[in-house]
Design a protein around this motif. Structure first.
Motif, PDB file in Angstrom:
ATOM      1  N   LEU A  33       3.853   5.008  10.744  1.00  0.00           N
ATOM      2  CA  LEU A  33       3.483   5.816   9.585  1.00  0.00           C
ATOM      3  C   LEU A  33       2.134   6.458   9.853  1.00  0.00           C
ATOM      4  O   LEU A  33       1.159   5.772  10.187  1.00  0.00           O
ATOM      5  N   LEU A  34       2.075   7.785   9.752  1.00  0.00           N
ATOM      6  CA  LEU A  34       0.828   8.529   9.902  1.00  0.00           C
ATOM      7  C   LEU A  34       0.303   8.879   8.516  1.00  0.00           C
ATOM      8  O   LEU A  34       0.913   9.685   7.800  1.00  0.00           O
ATOM      9  N   LYS A  61       8.437  -3.492   5.506  1.00  0.00           N
ATOM     10  CA  LYS A  61       8.574  -4.656   6.385  1.00  0.00           C
ATOM     11  C   LYS A  61       9.026  -4.277   7.794  1.00  0.00           C
ATOM     12  O   LYS A  61       8.921  -5.089   8.720  1.00  0.00           O
ATOM     13  N   LYS A  62       9.511  -3.045   7.974  1.00  0.00           N
ATOM     14  CA  LYS A  62       9.997  -2.617   9.286  1.00  0.00           C
ATOM     15  C   LYS A  62       9.013  -1.696  10.010  1.00  0.00           C
ATOM     16  O   LYS A  62       9.302  -1.215  11.103  1.00  0.00           O
ATOM     17  N   LEU A  63       7.860  -1.449   9.396  1.00  0.00           N
ATOM     18  CA  LEU A  63       6.844  -0.630  10.056  1.00  0.00           C
ATOM     19  C   LEU A  63       6.194  -1.420  11.186  1.00  0.00           C
ATOM     20  O   LEU A  63       5.876  -2.595  11.031  1.00  0.00           O
ATOM     21  N   ASN A  64       5.979  -0.755  12.299  1.00  0.00           N
ATOM     22  CA  ASN A  64       5.349  -1.394  13.464  1.00  0.00           C
ATOM     23  C   ASN A  64       3.887  -0.987  13.645  1.00  0.00           C
ATOM     24  O   ASN A  64       3.129  -1.684  14.325  1.00  0.00           O
ATOM     25  N   ALA A  65       3.482   0.130  13.041  1.00  0.00           N
ATOM     26  CA  ALA A  65       2.089   0.578  13.125  1.00  0.00           C
ATOM     27  C   ALA A  65       1.833   1.621  12.047  1.00  0.00           C
ATOM     28  O   ALA A  65       2.734   2.400  11.696  1.00  0.00           O
ATOM     29  N   VAL A  66       0.613   1.612  11.528  1.00  0.00           N
ATOM     30  CA  VAL A  66       0.139   2.665  10.630  1.00  0.00           C
ATOM     31  C   VAL A  66      -1.102   3.267  11.285  1.00  0.00           C
ATOM     32  O   VAL A  66      -2.013   2.539  11.696  1.00  0.00           O
ATOM     33  N   ASN A  90      -0.406  -3.569  12.056  1.00  0.00           N
ATOM     34  CA  ASN A  90      -1.795  -3.131  12.146  1.00  0.00           C
ATOM     35  C   ASN A  90      -1.977  -1.725  11.579  1.00  0.00           C
ATOM     36  O   ASN A  90      -1.073  -0.882  11.663  1.00  0.00           O
ATOM     37  N   ILE A  91      -3.172  -1.498  11.014  1.00  0.00           N
ATOM     38  CA  ILE A  91      -3.597  -0.168  10.582  1.00  0.00           C
ATOM     39  C   ILE A  91      -4.674   0.288  11.558  1.00  0.00           C
ATOM     40  O   ILE A  91      -5.723  -0.348  11.669  1.00  0.00           O
ATOM     41  N   GLU A 145     -10.264  -0.742  14.184  1.00  0.00           N
ATOM     42  CA  GLU A 145     -10.981   0.507  14.430  1.00  0.00           C
ATOM     43  C   GLU A 145     -10.876   0.894  15.910  1.00  0.00           C
ATOM     44  O   GLU A 145     -10.974   0.043  16.789  1.00  0.00           O
ATOM     45  N   VAL A 146     -10.662   2.199  16.133  1.00  0.00           N
ATOM     46  CA  VAL A 146     -10.438   2.707  17.490  1.00  0.00           C
ATOM     47  C   VAL A 146     -11.364   3.880  17.759  1.00  0.00           C
ATOM     48  O   VAL A 146     -11.545   4.759  16.905  1.00  0.00           O
TER      49      VAL A 146
END
Length: 476
Positions: A33-34, A61-66, A90-91, A145-146
């Motif tokens: 999800l963006l 519940k099926k999201l792997n990354a935000v 993870n976000i 944070e990235v």
């Protein structure tokens, strides 16, 4: 992994409006999800009903990354709702976002609680807050944070990278790269909100170009605005403020209201005032926005995290501790301040005067010619700010009809979005196969498509431009 197994769904109303950003990237075994922002139209009932509705395509519940582009509430405001529904991924956010996000989401939870009470009282609705403080804390526990230009591997075949957006502090564009077992690569680019490289550089980097994308999701906020940003705007705004201060504060002994957004705009305006008037300003500046005060308290964290340099860190420290500035948190103190008969500058939320303490200040200041309202940039249609700017004889605030007699000043150098000409040049410079315009007025976008197609044709660029609808699905 073939082409049909990589899809993007436009699951937020930013596909047709300028709010509620959300885009779902799916492969055969991974869901990203963006952004996931709130819908905001300043209609308490409409906002509540829309924000309670989720696209059926989003399965928390099926999201792997935000992956989040920046901290404006129309890009992050629904995140706690995901985790309330069982999301556990993870976000990923640009460096320096965490504390800003914490302040904004905690404030959002309080507003939702207050709005639920109002809906029960005024509309007899069985309204419940979309999320609470506990949901906010759960959401925050998943934030990573990235840094910019640092590729992050999400699984064996998918990675992403943040690129500087130049919009607000800690804002980013996103590039997602997907590679299959045969070595075929597909790239999705998302601009988020992008800023001007011609205006104030306080606490942010210049926007940088995204690399090649098969599909680009691009913002179009100001695509219908005919006014272009120029570095001359900064000099012109300084002259406007000098005249306004002399006429209103010194000659007429009136008050100046500057409506501001709590994130970015407040800090920019304060910094501009400090740099240009620290040695000459005799009157006090009152920051009358509790949210803006809280954000200012953690702003140094975002500055240091982004390694913006000693000069920016040193400047903000001086601005925040400027002895001419007083922060007002208590509402009763704000009300008492409105009755004081002395010249002053007031920075109050919100920027378009749709809510917040700037509206209360307008009741007091508008009827008298000795006072002034100073706007920092664009004001949305049919807002109190736009009516005041248009100098209509009377404006309606609550149940009161208020004379609109105060002086009006409009500053043009504080916009956080790229203007129309900058958008054209940016999209001409980028390399992509397909561009999907989002986050802009739908009618303006239709005209903008024609302009871009004409500009692309002039430079032999074969890229195609589209306008998506809500829940449109495209394949990369």
């Amino acid at each position: 992994m073939n082409k049909k197994n990589i899809s993007v769904s436009f699951v937020g109303l930013s596909s047709t409006d300028v709010t509620n950003s959300a885009y779902l990237l799916q492969t055969d075994n991974f869901n990203i999800l963006l952004d996931y922002g709130l819908y905001q139209d300043n209609d308490i009932k409409k906002d509540y009903l829309i924000n309670r509705h989720d696209s059926k395509k989003i399965k928390p519940k099926k999201l792997n990354a935000v992956i989040i582009s920046h901290c404006n509430i129309d890009h992050i405001g629904k995140l706690p709702y995901l985790y309330k529904q069982g999301c556990k991924c993870n976000i990923y956010m640009p460096k320096g976002s965490y504390k800003l996000m914490q302040v904004l989401l905690e404030n959002s939870a309080k507003i939702m609680e207050s709005d639920a009470d109002k809906l029960k009282f005024h509309y007899k609705m069985n309204a419940k807050p979309l999320y609470n403080m506990e949901d906010v804390l759960t959401c925050l526990s998943y934030v990573k944070e990235v840094s910019y230009n640092c590729p992050i591997l999400l699984n064996d075949s998918i990675s992403f990278e943040f690129f500087k957006a130049g919009h607000i502090i800690s804002s980013a564009q996103i590039l997602v790269t997907i590679k299959d077992k045969q070595g075929m690569v597909k790239r999705l680019g998302y601009t988020g909100d992008i800023g001007s490289n011609n205006l104030h550089k306080y606490y942010r980097f210049d926007r940088e170009n995204l690399p090649y994308c098969d599909v680009l999701i691009g913002e179009s906020t100001y695509c219908g605005n005919t006014r272009n940003h120029s570095s001359k705007d900064i000099k012109n705004d300084l002259e406007k403020l000098k005249r306004l201060f002399e006429d209103t504060l010194n000659r007429d002994r009136g008050k100046i209201l500057i409506p501001v957004f709590s994130l970015d705009r407040l800090q920019k305006v304060l910094s501009f005032l400090y740099e240009n008037f620290a040695d000459t300003l005799k009157q006090r500046i009152y920051v009358d926005t509790p949210l803006g005060h809280k954000i200012s308290n953690v702003y140094d964290y975002a500055i240091w995290c982004n390694r913006l340099g000693y000069s920016d860190c040193n400047l903000w420290d001086k601005v925040y501790n400027w002895n001419k500035v007083t922060y007002i948190d208590d509402y009763k103190e704000s009300m008492a301040l409105q009755r004081i008969k002395e010249p002053m500058i007031i920075l109050a939320g919100s920027g378009m005067m749709t809510q917040g303490r700037s509206v209360e200040w307008a009741k007091w200041l508008l009827p008298q010619e000795k006072n002034a309202v100073c706007f920092c940039g664009y004001s949305g249609e049919n807002t109190l700010a736009s009516e005041i700017k248009d100098k209509v004889p009377f404006v309606k605030i609550g149940k009161s009809k208020i004379k609109n007699k105060a002086k009006i000043c409009v500053l043009n150098s504080f916009s956080s979005h790229a203007c129309k000409s900058e958008l054209i040049e940016y999209y001409k410079d980028l390399k992509f196969n397909k561009l999907y315009l989002v986050h802009g007025n739908i009618d303006s976008r239709r005209e903008f498509v024609k302009i871009l197609e004409d500009e692309f044709s002039k430079c032999d660029k074969t890229s195609k431009v589209y306008i998506p609808s809500y829940e449109t699905i495209i394949h990369i």
